[in-house]
Design a protein around this motif. Structure first.
Motif, PDB file in Angstrom:
ATOM      1  N   LYS A   1     -12.488  -4.553   2.657  1.00  9.17           N
ATOM      2  CA  LYS A   1     -11.477  -3.640   2.108  1.00  9.17           C
ATOM      3  C   LYS A   1     -10.291  -4.391   1.510  1.00  9.17           C
ATOM      4  O   LYS A   1      -9.642  -3.909   0.587  1.00  9.17           O
ATOM      5  N   GLN A   2     -10.029  -5.601   1.998  1.00  8.29           N
ATOM      6  CA  GLN A   2      -8.965  -6.408   1.387  1.00  8.29           C
ATOM      7  C   GLN A   2      -9.311  -6.768  -0.058  1.00  8.29           C
ATOM      8  O   GLN A   2      -8.441  -6.932  -0.903  1.00  8.29           O
ATOM      9  N   LEU A   3     -10.599  -6.903  -0.304  1.00 10.50           N
ATOM     10  CA  LEU A   3     -11.049  -7.251  -1.651  1.00 10.50           C
ATOM     11  C   LEU A   3     -11.037  -6.009  -2.541  1.00 10.50           C
ATOM     12  O   LEU A   3     -10.651  -6.065  -3.715  1.00 10.50           O
ATOM     13  N   GLU A   4     -11.447  -4.873  -1.956  1.00 11.18           N
ATOM     14  CA  GLU A   4     -11.545  -3.654  -2.763  1.00 11.18           C
ATOM     15  C   GLU A   4     -10.183  -3.024  -3.031  1.00 11.18           C
ATOM     16  O   GLU A   4      -9.910  -2.579  -4.141  1.00 11.18           O
ATOM     17  N   ASN A   5      -9.342  -2.990  -2.001  1.00 10.21           N
ATOM     18  CA  ASN A   5      -7.993  -2.444  -2.198  1.00 10.21           C
ATOM     19  C   ASN A   5      -7.016  -3.603  -2.177  1.00 10.21           C
ATOM     20  O   ASN A   5      -6.502  -3.960  -1.129  1.00 10.21           O
ATOM     21  N   PHE A   6      -6.768  -4.134  -3.353  1.00  6.55           N
ATOM     22  CA  PHE A   6      -5.940  -5.344  -3.417  1.00  6.55           C
ATOM     23  C   PHE A   6      -4.507  -5.039  -3.019  1.00  6.55           C
ATOM     24  O   PHE A   6      -3.872  -4.156  -3.584  1.00  6.55           O
ATOM     25  N   ASN A   7      -4.035  -5.749  -2.009  1.00  5.69           N
ATOM     26  CA  ASN A   7      -2.689  -5.469  -1.508  1.00  5.69           C
ATOM     27  C   ASN A   7      -2.082  -6.763  -0.971  1.00  5.69           C
ATOM     28  O   ASN A   7      -1.796  -6.902   0.197  1.00  5.69           O
ATOM     29  N   GLU A   8      -1.937  -7.756  -1.849  1.00  6.86           N
ATOM     30  CA  GLU A   8      -1.430  -9.063  -1.383  1.00  6.86           C
ATOM     31  C   GLU A   8       0.003  -9.277  -1.838  1.00  6.86           C
ATOM     32  O   GLU A   8       0.372  -8.842  -2.897  1.00  6.86           O
TER      33      GLU A   8
END
Lengths: 133, 333
Positions: free
Chosen positions: A126-133
């Motif tokens: 999900k970190q890859l799909e929903n980019f939130n960095e």
């Protein structure tokens, strides 16, 4: 380099209690070895390289946020990889990896491929799909 | 638990260190400088058109693996190199070697070695270490750049052995198969020196003393055409290749000086001892270059002619190295 001139500057090596071997000469010019905790010149060079890397990661982050690159591009830099390394881990051609940098292509990737990317980057899918960095 | 009676000796450079420790384990009285000199480890190359970490590809040493191979060949030691497709097979082979009492060298990726500081963990795949035992699920590791031995779990070691990218190791494992009873050190040393003088005096613009001169001109070219920021990044890269863990300082020049002193004892030629002082001076000049380069990178404004001075210093070093290896060649005739 004389043995007593072996630099004992502060460096990143200290974090892990590492000292490295240097070759140096004694007062008769005979070679011997000594341990060094670090050297200013090296620390500066390493810092510069890290700054360079961090700038690239930041640029990649911006590129993902403004929609010109896919999250894969950002995580590749963050893991200090380049296209060749990532292609090796993915068992894919480099041009395929570069294609996956396009947000349009990335969105159409199947879950398996994305999961494989996530595994290589050591992150959740999900970190890859929903980019939130 | 399975542990070999292996002596860990810290060294400056991983490949020499692994070679010296493995040879020592097999009963050959040899140290790092001797391996380095016999394996003709001193080198300089600028590889045009190739970029490493978006910087120039400059190296002070030959291709990974060459030092070990050349040193083995010149001492008459047969070595076996194995690569693997499957992780399981690679560990079966490693365990088999440990059971047989063979200390094996492994090629690994630095990025996956948890005992190194994060800043040093980048995707460089030509690091070397020795596995000398197994304790439960942990492998006992002798990494020659570390002061003490350490250990890695099977998973950690598997990741390091199967990293991807340039020089991808594919589980690469190497070890001596037959070791002769006597060694002709004189012949091996002469052959090593001959190879180094040949390399350093190569009539090619990118290699040896000529290569150093080429890079010295490149510094000014970079400043003119790529700007200060990029040039600084390039310089930082060169400093790291020259001084970072593994060169013993001065881009291996000091290890080579130590080798010449060992060679002068073994061959009983005092003139090599004299020459080693010149090598020390060249090493010192490289160190001075690295120090100035790092300062130029940091205080961009203060020294307006910093890059010109760096370039001039490098030309001087190039001249000195050319003279040095001509002298060395003459001495060995």
């Amino acid at each position: 380099m004389k043995k007593e001139e072996i630099p004992q500057d502060r460096s990143k090596l200290e974090d892990k209690n590492i000292r490295e071997v240097c070759y140096a000469v004694d007062k008769d010019g005979k070679y011997t070895t000594g341990l060094s905790t670090g050297w200013e010149a090296k620390s500066i060079a390493l810092d510069l390289s890290m700054e360079h890397l961090n700038e690239q990661i930041e640029e990649a982050r911006q590129a993902v946020l403004n929609g010109s690159k896919s999250p894969i591009y950002y995580f590749m830099w963050k893991e200090k990889m380049d296209v060749g390394v990532l292609a090796g881990y993915m068992h894919k051609y480099r041009w395929k990896i570069k294609r996956h940098f396009k947000p349009k292509v990335f969105n159409k990737l199947n879950t398996n491929t994305k999961a494989k990317y996530a595994e290589i980057f050591g992150i959740e899918l999900k970190q890859l799909e929903n980019f939130n960095e | 638990m399975n542990k070999l009676d292996f002596e860990h000796r810290q060294s400056a450079h991983c490949e020499n260190g692994v070679a010296a420790n493995i040879f020592q384990y097999n009963g050959i009285n040899i140290d790092e400088p001797l391996v380095f000199g016999i394996g003709a480890g001193l080198f300089f190359i600028y590889i045009p058109f190739l970029k490493v970490n978006q910087g120039p590809a400059v190296s002070y040493r030959p291709m990974p693996g060459w030092i070990f191979s050349r040193a083995s060949r010149r001492l008459g030691i047969d070595i076996k190199r194995e690569h693997f497709r499957s992780i399981d097979k690679s560990f079966e082979a490693l365990d088999r070697n440990l059971d047989k009492g063979i200390a094996s060298g492994l090629q690994v990726g630095v990025y996956h070695l948890p005992y190194l500081p994060d800043e040093y963990r980048f995707h460089f795949n030509a690091h070397n270490l020795v596995v000398y035992g197994k304790k439960g699920n942990e492998y006992l590791i002798s990494d020659p750049v570390m002061e003490h031995t350490t250990s890695l779990t099977k998973d950690e070691l598997a990741r390091a052995r199967f990293t991807k990218g340039v020089f991808s190791p594919r589980g690469h494992m190497y070890y001596p198969t037959t070791v002769p009873h006597s060694f002709d050190f004189e012949k091996a040393i002469s052959a090593g020196i001959k190879r180094t003088t040949h390399d350093m005096l190569a009539p090619v613009p990118y290699i040896g003393a000529n290569g150093i001169k080429y890079v010295s001109k490149k510094i000014l070219y970079w400043k003119e055409n790529h700007g200060i920021k990029k040039t600084n990044h390039y310089l930082a890269q060169i400093i790291r290749m020259q001084e970072e863990i593994g060169t013993g300082g001065g881009g291996f020049r000091f290890i080579y000086g130590a080798f010449l002193q060992r060679a002068s004892e073994i061959l009983n030629r005092p003139e090599l001892f004299e020459l080693s002082h010149n090598m020390t001076k060249i090493g010192d000049d490289w160190r001075a270059w690295a120090l100035l380069a790092s300062r130029v990178c940091r205080n961009r404004d203060k020294e307006s002619d910093g890059y010109e001075r760096l370039s001039k210093m490098m030309i001087q070093i190039s001249k000195q190295e050319k003279q040095f290896f001509l002298d060395l060649k003459k001495t060995m005739k």
